[in-house]
Write a protein that holds these residues in place. Structure first.
Motif, PDB file in Angstrom:
ATOM      1  N   ALA A   1       0.833  -1.201   0.000  1.00 47.39           N
ATOM      2  CA  ALA A   1       0.000   0.000   0.000  1.00 47.39           C
ATOM      3  C   ALA A   1       0.871   1.255   0.000  1.00 47.39           C
ATOM      4  CB  ALA A   1      -0.922  -0.005   1.223  1.00 47.39           C
ATOM      5  N   VAL A   2       1.928   1.274   0.814  1.00 45.73           N
ATOM      6  CA  VAL A   2       2.832   2.421   0.828  1.00 45.73           C
ATOM      7  C   VAL A   2       3.554   2.545  -0.512  1.00 45.73           C
ATOM      8  CG1 VAL A   2       4.872   3.454   1.916  1.00 45.73           C
ATOM      9  CG2 VAL A   2       3.127   2.348   3.327  1.00 45.73           C
TER      10      VAL A   2
ATOM     11  N   ASN B   1       3.508   5.794  -2.961  1.00 47.33           N
ATOM     12  CA  ASN B   1       4.769   6.402  -3.400  1.00 47.33           C
ATOM     13  C   ASN B   1       4.819   6.533  -4.919  1.00 47.33           C
ATOM     14  OD1 ASN B   1       5.639   6.641  -0.786  1.00 47.33           O
ATOM     15  ND2 ASN B   1       7.004   4.860  -0.841  1.00 47.33           N
ATOM     16  N   ARG B   2       4.362   5.505  -5.620  1.00 43.83           N
ATOM     17  CA  ARG B   2       4.388   5.543  -7.080  1.00 43.83           C
ATOM     18  C   ARG B   2       3.421   6.610  -7.618  1.00 43.83           C
ATOM     19  NH1 ARG B   2       5.941   1.006 -11.033  1.00 43.83           N
ATOM     20  NH2 ARG B   2       6.818   0.114  -9.132  1.00 43.83           N
ATOM     21  N   LEU B   3       2.261   6.712  -7.009  1.00 47.06           N
ATOM     22  CA  LEU B   3       1.306   7.746  -7.406  1.00 47.06           C
ATOM     23  C   LEU B   3       1.867   9.142  -7.141  1.00 47.06           C
ATOM     24  CD1 LEU B   3      -1.955   6.122  -5.996  1.00 47.06           C
ATOM     25  CD2 LEU B   3      -1.440   6.454  -8.410  1.00 47.06           C
ATOM     26  N   THR B   4       2.520   9.304  -6.011  1.00 44.88           N
ATOM     27  CA  THR B   4       3.110  10.605  -5.683  1.00 44.88           C
ATOM     28  C   THR B   4       4.191  10.991  -6.682  1.00 44.88           C
ATOM     29  OG1 THR B   4       2.663  10.253  -3.332  1.00 44.88           O
ATOM     30  CG2 THR B   4       4.288  11.933  -3.890  1.00 44.88           C
ATOM     31  N   ALA B   5       5.031  10.037  -7.063  1.00 46.08           N
ATOM     32  CA  ALA B   5       6.087  10.319  -8.030  1.00 46.08           C
ATOM     33  C   ALA B   5       5.502  10.728  -9.375  1.00 46.08           C
ATOM     34  CB  ALA B   5       6.987   9.099  -8.185  1.00 46.08           C
TER      35      ALA B   5
ATOM     36  N   ALA C   1      13.061   8.280  -4.596  1.00 52.11           N
ATOM     37  CA  ALA C   1      11.890   8.105  -5.457  1.00 52.11           C
ATOM     38  C   ALA C   1      11.671   6.635  -5.772  1.00 52.11           C
ATOM     39  CB  ALA C   1      12.072   8.892  -6.740  1.00 52.11           C
ATOM     40  N   PRO C   2      10.427   6.211  -5.925  1.00 51.62           N
ATOM     41  CA  PRO C   2      10.126   4.815  -6.278  1.00 51.62           C
ATOM     42  C   PRO C   2      10.390   4.578  -7.755  1.00 51.62           C
ATOM     43  CG  PRO C   2       8.118   6.086  -6.231  1.00 51.62           C
ATOM     44  CD  PRO C   2       9.213   7.027  -5.798  1.00 51.62           C
ATOM     45  N   PRO C   3      10.306   3.334  -8.210  1.00 50.86           N
ATOM     46  CA  PRO C   3      10.440   3.055  -9.639  1.00 50.86           C
ATOM     47  C   PRO C   3       9.372   3.792 -10.446  1.00 50.86           C
ATOM     48  CG  PRO C   3      10.540   1.032  -8.356  1.00 50.86           C
ATOM     49  CD  PRO C   3      10.121   2.114  -7.408  1.00 50.86           C
TER      50      PRO C   3
END
Length: 360
Positions: free
Chosen positions: A268-269, A273-277, A339-341
């Protein structure tokens, strides 16, 4: 009840408003002034929602007098959601909710409309908000207020349907509905009125801005699922009205992907994170040609993301589930600059957010 969250990627600032505490107190007094008559622990529970802190982090530099309108709305609507949408016996009575929601919408449309029994506290407070808001807003801004509330109530009725069928929704369905069930657009529509600047409809209707709004509202709503997870489990264990329906991202990931809770929390986190990036990258692409009002709106979406996360980790709304047990739930989290992928998360309903022509 302890919930430990993985580090959250959110590269935005969200300072606290200097009058946050006073706005929370004023919001409580305003709502009680309609005859709510709250005593302890209900009064403490309402103040624990800390609506001044929540909206103050979205608009940390707004004049407190104007921002109080949004804080008062938040105070009322969080209490409304708790009483009529989410918890206890009310959460399985869609007919009662539909009747009440229709009256709220009518009062927003026509504040002088006589709806419901005399002395209805909720409708009296909605009427006061509508009269104040219409004084400050343009016709286009107020039309957005009404429509965003209609969207919220539609989302809540979808949740009622899930409960009635005792069915946990599929991730793909939940992902595109969550921005509405969490009242994301209905929350931020007040910011435009507080600013006193109308955002041109051509800006709001553009695909890139629609995507930025959906990204921000969905991410904030998924964050709410993380902060409220412990509270929901705590309340469910003590409720006579608990069902097999789960309306939380963590539970849905666990069920759909066969994950233990700690792994579902991690996923979920990772999703937020991916949406935020994606939001951060798309925002930087839109900003150079954005009008002044749109730029201000995108700033509010950014502070919503970080502010909601900061508020959620501290709010008594989540740590004291019923107003009688301070510290019953402890949720710990942190932030990271890593940052996430890149790339879409593999949820069909959200894939369009990565497929906008001209925005890589």
């Amino acid at each position: 009840m302890r919930v430990v969250l993985a580090p959250r990627y959110c590269p935005f600032a969200s300072p606290a408003h200097p009058d946050a505490g006073r706005m929370t107190e004023r919001g409580g007094r305003w709502l009680n002034g309609f005859g709510l008559g709250l005593r302890e622990p209900e009064r403490s529970r309402m103040l624990n929602n800390d609506c001044g802190e929540f909206y103050g982090r979205i608009m940390p530099r707004a004049p407190a007098g104007r921002l109080q309108l949004a804080v008062d709305w938040c105070t009322l609507m969080v209490a409304f959601a708790d009483a009529h949408c989410d918890e206890g016996a009310a959460g399985v009575r869609p007919g009662d909710f539909a009747r009440l929601a229709s009256r709220v919408l009518r009062v927003l449309e026509v504040p002088r409309a006589v709806m419901g029994p005399p002395g209805d506290v909720l409708l009296a407070a909605v009427r006061d908000l509508a009269e104040r808001g219409r004084t400050w807003s343009t016709a286009a801004q107020w039309a957005r207020v009404v429509e965003e509330h209609r969207g919220w109530f539609y989302g809540v009725l979808w949740e009622f349907a899930c409960r009635a069928q005792d069915r946990t929704p599929a991730l793909n369905d939940y992902a595109h509905m969550r921005q509405h069930t969490a009242a994301g657009p209905a929350t931020l529509c007040w910011a435009e009125i507080v600013d006193g600047v109308e955002i041109p409809e051509r800006d709001m209707a553009s695909p890139a801005v629609r995507a930025l709004r959906e990204l921000a509202f969905t991410t904030a709503a998924f964050d709410d699922d993380l902060f409220s997870y412990g509270k929901e489990r705590w309340l469910a264990a003590r409720s006579a009205h608990a069902t097999g329906c789960r309306l939380n991202l963590v539970d849905i990931l666990a069920q759909e992907r066969g994950l233990p809770v700690h792994k579902a929390l991690e996923e979920a986190v990772a999703l937020t994170n991916r949406l935020t990036a994606r939001f951060a990258r798309l925002r930087e692409q839109v900003l150079p040609t954005a009008s002044g009002p749109l730029r201000q709106h995108l700033d509010h979406l950014s502070t919503l993301l970080r502010g909601n996360a900061e508020w959620g980790l501290r709010a008594g709304r989540y740590s004291d589930p019923d107003g009688r047990h301070p510290g019953a739930v402890v949720t710990t989290g942190s932030f990271t600059d890593t940052a996430p992928p890149a790339g879409a998360p593999g949820i069909a309903a959200l894939s369009w957010l990565w497929e906008l022509p001209g925005y890589g």
